[in-house]
Design a protein around this motif. Structure first.
Motif, PDB file in Angstrom:
ATOM      1  N   VAL A   1       0.840  -1.198   0.000  1.00 50.71           N
ATOM      2  CA  VAL A   1       0.000   0.000   0.000  1.00 50.71           C
ATOM      3  C   VAL A   1       0.878   1.253   0.000  1.00 50.71           C
ATOM      4  O   VAL A   1       0.577   2.231  -0.679  1.00 50.71           O
ATOM      5  CB  VAL A   1      -0.970  -0.006   1.196  1.00 50.71           C
TER       6      VAL A   1
ATOM      7  N   SER B   1      -2.281  -2.985  -5.942  1.00 50.07           N
ATOM      8  CA  SER B   1      -3.495  -2.938  -5.139  1.00 50.07           C
ATOM      9  C   SER B   1      -4.190  -4.296  -5.091  1.00 50.07           C
ATOM     10  O   SER B   1      -4.772  -4.669  -4.063  1.00 50.07           O
ATOM     11  CB  SER B   1      -4.453  -1.882  -5.661  1.00 50.07           C
TER      12      SER B   1
ATOM     13  N   GLN C   1      -9.602  -1.837   0.627  1.00 52.42           N
ATOM     14  CA  GLN C   1      -8.567  -1.943  -0.403  1.00 52.42           C
ATOM     15  C   GLN C   1      -9.160  -2.487  -1.698  1.00 52.42           C
ATOM     16  O   GLN C   1      -8.805  -2.032  -2.786  1.00 52.42           O
ATOM     17  CB  GLN C   1      -7.423  -2.837   0.081  1.00 52.42           C
TER      18      GLN C   1
ATOM     19  N   GLN D   1      -7.363   4.129   1.934  1.00 47.30           N
ATOM     20  CA  GLN D   1      -6.088   3.450   2.117  1.00 47.30           C
ATOM     21  C   GLN D   1      -5.380   3.867   3.402  1.00 47.30           C
ATOM     22  O   GLN D   1      -4.523   3.153   3.888  1.00 47.30           O
ATOM     23  CB  GLN D   1      -5.202   3.681   0.902  1.00 47.30           C
TER      24      GLN D   1
ATOM     25  N   VAL E   1      -1.314   6.271  -3.348  1.00 49.08           N
ATOM     26  CA  VAL E   1      -2.441   6.429  -2.426  1.00 49.08           C
ATOM     27  C   VAL E   1      -3.444   7.421  -3.010  1.00 49.08           C
ATOM     28  O   VAL E   1      -3.566   8.550  -2.540  1.00 49.08           O
ATOM     29  CB  VAL E   1      -1.974   6.856  -1.015  1.00 49.08           C
TER      30      VAL E   1
END
Length: 139
Positions: A38, A134, A104, A49, A43
């Motif tokens: 992540v 992701s 997510q 997130q 982001v």
């Protein structure tokens, strides 16, 4: 008369031979992987997130602390029902990780939306590389 609580989980390196110890080691390993994956993206949705990162970092840290309690023998010195504490810890970690997985996955599903809705450019929220990262973080 009730006898004192007895710790049935071993201490020292023997904890790594139990199911609980193996799960904690896997939580540490996969928590670090999620944290790294992540953090390696740009982001695009900080609210979603950010929670995923909070859960991954917090669960990673608490897993290390929980494992250290057994590795260094503190479980024998602290009068707590460690079987119940172990069950509650893993249950709470599961609930938080499942919520983080949903957020997510929601971020990953927005891959085809444009980054700026009023723009004529076709820049996506997630690039192809970030989309793959992701997906790995979701799994």
């Amino acid at each position: 008369y009730f006898p004192p609580q007895r710790v049935t989980l071993p201490s020292g390196l023997e904890i790594l031979r139990t199911f609980s110890g193996a799960v904690i080691v896997l939580e540490i390993l996969f928590g670090a992987i999620v944290w790294i994956l992540v953090a390696s993206t740009q982001v695009p949705l900080p609210l979603l997130q950010g929670w995923v990162m909070f859960v991954a970092v917090t669960a990673w840290f608490l897993s290390i602390v929980f494992l250290s309690v057994f590795l260094f023998g503190y479980a024998n010195r602290i009068a707590v029902n460690w079987n119940q504490a172990d069950f509650i810890f893993h249950g709470a970690t599961f609930v938080f990780y499942f919520g983080a997985f949903l957020l997510q996955a929601a971020t990953t599903s927005l891959h085809y939306l444009p980054r700026i809705f009023n723009s004529t450019t076709q820049e996506r929220i997630l690039s192809g590389r970030e989309y793959n990262i992701s997906i790995a973080a979701s799994v």
